[in-house]
Design a protein around this motif. Structure first.
Motif: not given
Length: 452
Positions: A326, A396, A442, A445
């Protein structure tokens, strides 16, 4: 200038190094006598500073001046410090005024002052005129040695003027046309003068031209010169009177320097301003250490975010496995946007007033990219782990890509408004900021979807 193959330069160094150790100056002179100017420039760039001056002294004067002009300003400064005063004065006086200014900027103040005092009165005045303009302005990069013609003069009169100024002018292929108050009203090419009727007036054959003021940013003026495709761009004062010409070769040199500087800062280092192999190790160290310290401090934000959401990670350990994916995706997305917008700013495709349009466009691109990556990542994760984790990863990626593209797009514009180099605000800082904020998104969520 074409760069000779590295293998050829290595062979030259292998030939010269033993002779330098033996102080066999005759053999060194023979070895460098047949070397081309480009090869000699590349050779000096790769020799240690102390040896560079020894080899340079063995060159014939005309070749020595040509080689010196091709060296980077910082390399010129290193070489000057290793030469004797008489040699330095001779080189300095043979340079064009704009090249002298570039060298002066790299020399200690005391040495620069001494060299300026040793110039002939006319050369000293021309150089001092350029030094009077602000650092970074095109006034410091233009040549004050040019030939101009009058709009109301005949072609024959103008050709006599060109012939009289051939020795002093840096370029005569593009001639600025002036009125009685020395204001630029157009340009005429030497080819056009040669092919015109000797009795015709210059005003009948001249063309229109753009100009830049001497206080304009050198990069902006250089881009204008290259963008127009002209051999020289007239430079005027605040009253539109001609003060110099920016030649195409100087414009290209300015742009090469700016591109090198931007590329270095986007990678988190300071530009070396001299060839890599000629750069002392301490300079390599200092060009990187400050940025590394700044980025290391910035990276502590990521650590802080991870510590805040420690309980979340303990409850769903699989979330930790996706952190590199991510933050890497967010950083890359932000860097892509920043690089694109920084380039557009440099080319004057956009300006600070376009911040709203840039924000919307990058947000749309970020959402599109995030939707594609999120769908792929979410489906694959759902298959391998469980649907809930797939939803977390997919949403995300969408959010991080949209946020990173938007931030990466507007940060260079913010830098321009603050009068800071956009490259400074580019990749390193954007990556650090997106890493921390992306992790916050992240985990928020994850908490919402997984109810933890």
């Amino acid at each position: 200038m074409t760069t000779p193959p590295a293998a050829d330069i290595t062979e030259l160094i292998d030939v010269i190094q033993p002779r330098l150790r033996d102080r066999d100056l005759t053999a060194i002179g023979d070895a460098v006598g047949a070397v081309s100017t480009d090869q000699m420039t590349a050779l000096l760039d790769r020799l240690p500073v102390k040896q560079r001056a020894v080899v340079y002294r063995l060159l014939p004067k005309e070749k020595a001046i040509d080689v010196f002009e091709r060296l980077a300003p910082r390399s010129q400064g290193d070489l000057v410090l290793g030469l004797q005063d008489a040699e330095v004065v001779s080189i300095f006086s043979d340079l064009d005024p704009d090249d002298r200014v570039r060298l002066v900027d790299e020399l200690p103040a005391a040495l620069a002052t001494r060299l300026l005092r040793g110039l002939r009165t006319k050369d000293r005045e021309l150089t001092a005129e350029l030094l009077g303009y602000p650092s970074g302005s095109v006034g410091r990069r233009m040549t004050p040695e040019y030939v101009s013609v009058r709009a109301d003069h005949t072609v024959e009169e103008s050709m006599r003027r060109v012939r009289a100024g051939l020795e002093q002018a840096e370029t005569v292929y593009t001639l600025p046309v002036l009125d009685e108050k020395r204001r630029v009203v157009g340009v005429v090419g030497l080819r056009d003068l040669l092919s015109a009727d000797p009795g015709a007036h210059v005003s009948e054959i001249m063309g229109r031209t753009e100009t830049a003021t001497a206080y304009d940013d050198a990069e902006a003026a250089a881009r204008e010169c290259t963008g127009l495709g002209v051999l020289a761009l007239p430079i005027v004062d605040n009253e539109s009177r001609l003060v110099g010409m920016l030649t195409i070769d100087d414009a290209v040199r300015v742009l090469e320097g700016e591109e090198t500087e931007d590329s270095a800062r986007q990678g988190g280092v300071e530009p070396l301003r001299r060839p890599y192999l000629a750069t002392p190790l301490r300079a390599l160290f200092s060009s990187r250490v400050v940025w590394l310290l700044v980025l290391a401090v910035g990276a502590t934000l990521t650590v802080q975010v991870l510590s805040i959401f420690e309980e979340t990670l303990e409850q769903v350990t699989v979330l930790a496995w996706f952190v590199p994916l991510l933050i890497g995706t967010g950083g890359n997305t932000g860097n892509q946007a920043a690089t694109t917008v920084t380039r557009a700013l440099a080319l004057n495709d956009i300006g600070p007033h376009d911040v709203g349009r840039v924000l919307v466009r990058e947000l749309c691109v970020g959402i599109a990219l995030g939707s594609l990556l999120g769908a792929l990542g979410g489906v694959i994760t759902a298959v391998i782990y469980e649907p809930a984790i797939g939803v977390v990863i997919g949403v995300t990626l969408l959010a991080v890509c949209a946020m990173a593209a938007t931030i990466g797009g507007i940060m260079p514009i913010v830098a321009r408004v603050l009068r800071v180099d956009p490259a400074v605000f580019s990749n390193p800082f954007i990556t650090t900021f997106v890493d921390a904020s992306g992790l916050v998104v992240y985990f928020l969520i994850a908490r919402a979807v997984l109810q933890i």
